[in-house]
Design a protein around this motif. Structure first.
Motif, mmCIF file in Angstrom:
data_model
loop_
_atom_site.group_PDB
_atom_site.id
_atom_site.type_symbol
_atom_site.label_atom_id
_atom_site.label_comp_id
_atom_site.label_asym_id
_atom_site.label_seq_id
_atom_site.Cartn_x
_atom_site.Cartn_y
_atom_site.Cartn_z
ATOM 1 N N LEU A 14 0.838 -1.195 0.000
ATOM 2 C CA LEU A 14 0.000 0.000 0.000
ATOM 3 C C LEU A 14 0.871 1.243 0.000
ATOM 4 O O LEU A 14 1.942 1.270 0.608
ATOM 5 C CB LEU A 14 -0.910 -0.003 1.232
ATOM 6 C CG LEU A 14 -1.851 -1.207 1.378
ATOM 7 C CD1 LEU A 14 -2.652 -1.089 2.659
ATOM 8 C CD2 LEU A 14 -2.766 -1.340 0.179
ATOM 9 N N ASP A 15 0.397 2.277 -0.688
ATOM 10 C CA ASP A 15 1.134 3.539 -0.730
ATOM 11 C C ASP A 15 0.802 4.390 0.491
ATOM 12 O O ASP A 15 0.103 3.942 1.414
ATOM 13 C CB ASP A 15 0.856 4.290 -2.039
ATOM 14 C CG ASP A 15 -0.605 4.700 -2.209
ATOM 15 O OD1 ASP A 15 -1.372 4.695 -1.222
ATOM 16 O OD2 ASP A 15 -0.974 5.050 -3.349
ATOM 17 N N ALA A 16 1.281 5.624 0.512
ATOM 18 C CA ALA A 16 1.066 6.525 1.650
ATOM 19 C C ALA A 16 -0.412 6.818 1.884
ATOM 20 O O ALA A 16 -0.817 7.178 2.996
ATOM 21 C CB ALA A 16 1.837 7.823 1.437
ATOM 22 N N ASN A 17 -1.236 6.651 0.850
ATOM 23 C CA ASN A 17 -2.678 6.862 0.980
ATOM 24 C C ASN A 17 -3.411 5.598 1.405
ATOM 25 O O ASN A 17 -4.639 5.587 1.482
ATOM 26 C CB ASN A 17 -3.258 7.360 -0.343
ATOM 27 C CG ASN A 17 -2.711 8.713 -0.731
ATOM 28 O OD1 ASN A 17 -2.529 9.575 0.122
ATOM 29 N ND2 ASN A 17 -2.431 8.899 -2.015
ATOM 30 N N GLY A 18 -2.663 4.500 1.616
ATOM 31 C CA GLY A 18 -3.284 3.241 2.008
ATOM 32 C C GLY A 18 -3.943 2.518 0.861
ATOM 33 O O GLY A 18 -4.909 1.786 1.057
ATOM 34 N N GLU A 19 -3.412 2.715 -0.371
ATOM 35 C CA GLU A 19 -3.991 2.091 -1.557
ATOM 36 C C GLU A 19 -2.902 1.437 -2.409
ATOM 37 O O GLU A 19 -1.757 1.857 -2.394
ATOM 38 C CB GLU A 19 -4.716 3.126 -2.418
ATOM 39 C CG GLU A 19 -5.888 3.783 -1.742
ATOM 40 C CD GLU A 19 -6.569 4.824 -2.629
ATOM 41 O OE1 GLU A 19 -7.720 5.128 -2.364
ATOM 42 O OE2 GLU A 19 -5.928 5.332 -3.581
ATOM 43 N N THR A 49 -7.095 -1.642 -0.541
ATOM 44 C CA THR A 49 -6.966 -0.650 0.528
ATOM 45 C C THR A 49 -6.567 -1.366 1.818
ATOM 46 O O THR A 49 -6.372 -2.587 1.831
ATOM 47 C CB THR A 49 -8.289 0.102 0.750
ATOM 48 O OG1 THR A 49 -9.259 -0.819 1.258
ATOM 49 C CG2 THR A 49 -8.793 0.755 -0.534
ATOM 50 N N CYS A 50 -6.525 -0.624 2.892
ATOM 51 C CA CYS A 50 -6.195 -1.204 4.205
ATOM 52 C C CYS A 50 -7.147 -2.336 4.578
ATOM 53 O O CYS A 50 -6.769 -3.253 5.309
ATOM 54 C CB CYS A 50 -6.224 -0.125 5.281
ATOM 55 S SG CYS A 50 -4.942 1.132 5.088
#
Length: 74
Positions: A14-19, A49-50
């Motif tokens: 996941l990236d910094a946005n949680g995706e 996503t998370c």
């Protein structure tokens, strides 16, 4: 004749946005067909996503120019 679908398992983070977004080429591992022409690749899930942390089953569907299709999970 339906295409021969070949998949590979992958790990995504996941990236910094949680995706995490994947594309069909990420899990396709050389699917082929006996007809000339482009194949159409489609995933049943592409955005994670998370809520999706852990193992997930993704289905790759491959369709040839004549409308024949087959699917396989990764």
């Amino acid at each position: 004749t339906v295409p021969i679908v070949i998949t590979q398992d992958i790990v995504v983070f996941l990236d910094a946005n949680g995706e995490a977004l994947i594309s069909p080429t990420d899990i396709d591992d050389g699917s082929v067909d006996n007809c000339d022409g482009d194949l159409i690749f489609d995933l049943d899930i592409a955005l994670f996503t998370c809520d999706d942390v852990g193992d997930n089953i993704v289905t790759l569907t491959v369709t040839d120019v004549n409308g024949n299709s087959d699917s396989l999970e990764a």
